[in-house]
Write a protein that holds these residues in place. Structure first.
Motif, PDB file in Angstrom:
ATOM      1  N   SER A   1      43.168  96.631 -10.637  1.00 41.91           N
ATOM      2  CA  SER A   1      43.177  97.012 -12.053  1.00 41.91           C
ATOM      3  C   SER A   1      41.765  97.066 -12.617  1.00 41.91           C
ATOM      4  O   SER A   1      41.448  97.937 -13.439  1.00 41.91           O
TER       5      SER A   1
ATOM      6  N   ILE B   1      43.488 103.999 -22.592  1.00 41.32           N
ATOM      7  CA  ILE B   1      44.758 103.666 -21.929  1.00 41.32           C
ATOM      8  C   ILE B   1      45.653 102.768 -22.781  1.00 41.32           C
ATOM      9  O   ILE B   1      46.759 102.425 -22.364  1.00 41.32           O
TER      10      ILE B   1
ATOM     11  N   VAL C   1      36.617 100.889 -22.583  1.00 41.36           N
ATOM     12  CA  VAL C   1      37.520 100.753 -21.440  1.00 41.36           C
ATOM     13  C   VAL C   1      38.979 100.839 -21.886  1.00 41.36           C
ATOM     14  O   VAL C   1      39.793 101.530 -21.263  1.00 41.36           O
TER      15      VAL C   1
ATOM     16  N   HIS D   1      40.048 100.661 -13.772  1.00 39.54           N
ATOM     17  CA  HIS D   1      39.893 100.852 -15.212  1.00 39.54           C
ATOM     18  C   HIS D   1      38.595 100.313 -15.811  1.00 39.54           C
ATOM     19  O   HIS D   1      38.198 100.742 -16.901  1.00 39.54           O
TER      20      HIS D   1
ATOM     21  N   THR E   1      49.525  97.802 -18.706  1.00 39.86           N
ATOM     22  CA  THR E   1      48.340  97.683 -17.844  1.00 39.86           C
ATOM     23  C   THR E   1      47.109  97.360 -18.665  1.00 39.86           C
ATOM     24  O   THR E   1      46.299  96.503 -18.278  1.00 39.86           O
ATOM     25  N   ALA E   2      46.948  98.044 -19.803  1.00 40.04           N
ATOM     26  CA  ALA E   2      45.773  97.826 -20.656  1.00 40.04           C
ATOM     27  C   ALA E   2      45.709  96.377 -21.136  1.00 40.04           C
ATOM     28  O   ALA E   2      44.628  95.774 -21.199  1.00 40.04           O
TER      29      ALA E   2
ATOM     30  N   VAL F   1      44.513  94.279 -18.302  1.00 40.06           N
ATOM     31  CA  VAL F   1      43.085  94.522 -18.071  1.00 40.06           C
ATOM     32  C   VAL F   1      42.254  93.783 -19.111  1.00 40.06           C
ATOM     33  O   VAL F   1      41.232  93.168 -18.791  1.00 40.06           O
TER      34      VAL F   1
END
Length: 435
Positions: free
Chosen positions: A142, A171, A167, A146, A178-179, A182
């Protein structure tokens, strides 16, 4: 701060005279006053190494200031450096301390840790916390996908909130889950960097009183991933179509359907996990999403499918790819796409999700199974256990000792009958039965 030159004033040597200077022999270094600047000397070691030294008194203390090696620094340059040092002393600056500070700053600059380096060091420190190798890879992937393309080369002490936003913003609303992961991982790496002494100040990736003022709340924008699933009415027709096809990917897709397992669990299955006589497949925790071993009851049709499979010498995989490795997820997806294309070519609509009208996908088969269990009245907890979902709170799971294997076995036999179009309408509810 004042300075006092050495009392002895030497005659000014020429460059040739300096070149001819030699160590007289014996032990220890010797120095020669070369003149031109008070206190400037050429130091020679017994092995012939030469360097420039300026002898001065600073604040009542005698100091030796190195000015470089000879002949890399020639005589004229040495005199220039000596004059500069004396000028600084006259202005109240200690050249020795000034040089130490400059070297310290240079060393600090050379030690500046980039975010990519911080990720490596943090990962090594935290490796023991990852329950499985898969979890470790997901964590790292990940960041590699990203974050590192944007922040990898940036020193951690320079990263600001605007950098983190660069970053996350692309997203945040399209890959919110996912963001969010992250963001938390960036925060953790930067928190480690601060504790390790590589940065100071507020963590720019922190959510509370930080990014929460600039990004939408994840719970408000996160969209549940609904995978296109087969309509229950189409399942027997689809199953009959699938059983007519050949190939290892087709057999794997059949096994996925008969067990309601995830594609990755089936593609990674090995023969030592399966007891055909007992009709049982035990998936080890390291291959499970929830990192817990999972017992899968195998219906009679699943056992028959496995018994008919060829086994390759030296290959433990139940469903190996043609070249011997693990079958790819795309192989199963391709089987579904070919089935859909054939239906459309024949003039039909194919196998579509009844809500989205999109072609069904492999993971959607689990949703179809879950819908079937709900409509047939099977116990919710039992269905969730078959899907390897966590059921109930931590306390409830601690007291739930049974995984309802026998009851789930009966449920999966009923599911296989439904797939074959042989379901009987009077059998189904098992709610309340004992495990």
């Amino acid at each position: 701060m004042g300075w006092e030159p050495m009392p002895r004033i030497a005659g000014e040597m020429s460059a040739l005279e300096v070149k001819r200077l030699r160590h007289p022999g014996g032990r220890g270094n010797v120095t020669f006053n070369v003149g031109g600047v008070t206190g400037l000397q050429l130091q020679i070691t017994p092995n012939g190494a030469r360097s420039w030294v300026l002898r001065v008194t600073i604040g009542g203390k005698r100091r030796r200031i190195g000015l470089g090696g000879y002949p890399t620094v020639p005589l004229a340059k040495a005199r220039e450096r000596a004059r500069d040092a004396l000028d600084k002393i006259a202005a109240g600056v200690d050249p020795v301390e000034e040089r130490k500070a400059a070297q310290a700053a240079l060393s600090a600059a050379q030690r500046r840790l980039t975010f990519a380096e911080a990720v490596e060091r943090y990962a090594k420190k935290k490796a023991a916390e990852f329950k499985t190798e898969k979890a470790r890879k997901l964590w790292r992937n990940s960041l590699e996908i990203h974050v590192l393309p944007t922040l990898g080369a940036v020193p951690v002490d320079e990263i600001e909130r605007a950098d983190v936003l660069r970053v996350l913003e692309p997203i945040w609303e399209t890959k919110t889950f996912t963001a969010s992961k992250v963001r938390g991982r960036i925060e953790a790496v930067l928190a480690w960097a601060e504790v390790a002494g590589h940065r100071t100040g507020p963590n720019p990736a922190a959510w509370t009183n930080g990014l929460d003022q600039l990004l939408a709340n994840p719970s408000r924008v996160r969209k549940a991933a609904h995978y296109p699933a087969l309509a229950l009415a189409d399942v027997p027709r689809w199953w009959a179509d699938l059983r007519q096809r050949d190939g290892i990917a087709t057999r794997a897709l059949q096994f996925v359907t008969l067990t309601a397992a995830r594609s990755g669990e089936v593609r990674g299955a090995t023969w030592d996990e399966i007891d055909l006589d007992a009709g049982l497949w035990v998936i080890p925790g390291e291959r499970m999403k929830m990192t817990r071993p999972h017992r899968v009851p195998l219906c009679a049709e699943a056992v028959a499918l496995l018994r008919d499979l060829p086994r390759r010498d030296g290959n433990p995989l139940v469903f190996p790819a043609q070249r011997g490795g693990k079958l790819s997820d795309m192989a199963l997806s391709a089987t579904l796409r070919r089935m859909q294309a054939a239906q459309v070519k024949a003039g039909g609509a194919g196998y579509l999700d009844p809500h989205s009208r999109r072609p069904a996908v492999v993971h959607g088969l689990r949703s179809t199974f879950r819908q079937w269990t709900a409509e047939r009245g099977f116990d919710r907890e039992m269905a969730e256990l078959q899907l390897a979902h966590l059921v109930g709170s931590d306390v409830e799971r601690a007291y739930q000792r049974s995984d309802m294997l026998d009851r789930r076995r009966a449920m999966m036999e009923a599911w296989a009958a439904f797939l074959d179009g042989q379901e009987r309408g009077d059998v189904i509810p098992l709610r309340g039965a004992k495990a």
